[in-house]
Design a protein around this motif. Structure first.
Motif, PDB file in Angstrom:
ATOM      1  N   ASP A 113       8.271   0.275  -6.730  1.00 38.42           N
ATOM      2  CA  ASP A 113       6.959   0.415  -5.750  1.00 38.42           C
ATOM      3  C   ASP A 113       5.980   1.370  -7.502  1.00 38.42           C
ATOM      4  O   ASP A 113       4.775  -0.152  -7.170  1.00 38.42           O
ATOM      5  CB  ASP A 113       6.750   1.857  -5.106  1.00 38.42           C
ATOM      6  CG  ASP A 113       5.489   2.200  -4.409  1.00 38.42           C
ATOM      7  OD1 ASP A 113       4.710   1.668  -3.674  1.00 38.42           O
ATOM      8  OD2 ASP A 113       4.818   2.939  -5.150  1.00 38.42           O
TER       9      ASP A 113
ATOM     10  N   VAL B 100       2.797  -1.105   2.586  1.00 42.70           N
ATOM     11  CA  VAL B 100       4.185  -1.706   2.669  1.00 42.70           C
ATOM     12  C   VAL B 100       4.728  -1.673   4.105  1.00 42.70           C
ATOM     13  O   VAL B 100       4.596  -0.618   4.368  1.00 42.70           O
ATOM     14  CB  VAL B 100       5.334  -0.757   2.132  1.00 42.70           C
ATOM     15  CG1 VAL B 100       6.938  -1.128   1.964  1.00 42.70           C
ATOM     16  CG2 VAL B 100       4.953  -0.647   0.166  1.00 42.70           C
TER      17      VAL B 100
ATOM     18  N   HIS C 171       4.326  -6.396   0.680  1.00 39.41           N
ATOM     19  CA  HIS C 171       2.414  -6.098   0.812  1.00 39.41           C
ATOM     20  C   HIS C 171       1.673  -6.516   1.197  1.00 39.41           C
ATOM     21  O   HIS C 171       1.823  -7.480   1.768  1.00 39.41           O
ATOM     22  CB  HIS C 171       1.533  -5.501  -0.575  1.00 39.41           C
ATOM     23  CG  HIS C 171       1.934  -4.386  -1.453  1.00 39.41           C
ATOM     24  ND1 HIS C 171       2.207  -4.314  -2.775  1.00 39.41           N
ATOM     25  CD2 HIS C 171       1.828  -3.110  -1.086  1.00 39.41           C
ATOM     26  CE1 HIS C 171       1.978  -3.269  -3.109  1.00 39.41           C
ATOM     27  NE2 HIS C 171       2.190  -2.398  -2.475  1.00 39.41           N
TER      28      HIS C 171
END
Length: 113
Positions: A8, A32, A85
């Motif tokens: 991340d 996500v 994403h």
């Protein structure tokens, strides 16, 4: 779980540093929606790591990052994986196209140029 936070951080750093993404005020945000990680060897504090990032899929409103975590100075990954994403409107949470400036910046890291 820590490995996912490395993923991340690496992907968000790419967005912030290379795509000029403002995570606090941008009208679009990335959620996500998919992730995976394969672990090959343990990492432990105080080891220094490097995280490699590439873009394997760049869709209209989504991007898949492929990532690998390395012990600093090592050529074999300790872990590798991906996450996706999907970009949405910050307020409505409805899917929205990736802004052109961001898309152009992410394209530079795409394996499908």
């Amino acid at each position: 779980m820590t490995y996912y936070s490395y993923f991340d951080t690496a992907a968000n750093s790419l967005l912030i540093e290379k795509a000029d993404f403002d995570i606090r005020y941008s009208p679009v945000i990335g959620l996500v929606v998919d992730s995976a990680c394969s672990f090959f060897q343990e990492l432990s504090y105080p080891e220094i790591i490097d995280v490699g990032v590439t873009i394997s899929k760049l869709g209209n409103s989504s991007v898949q990052y492929d990532l690998a975590i390395f012990k600093q100075g090592h050529e074999v990954a300790s872990a590798q994986g991906h996450f996706v994403h999907v970009f949405v409107d910050r307020q409505t949470r409805k899917s929205t196209p990736i802004p052109i400036k961001m898309r152009d910046a992410l394209y530079q890291y795409s394996v499908n140029k």
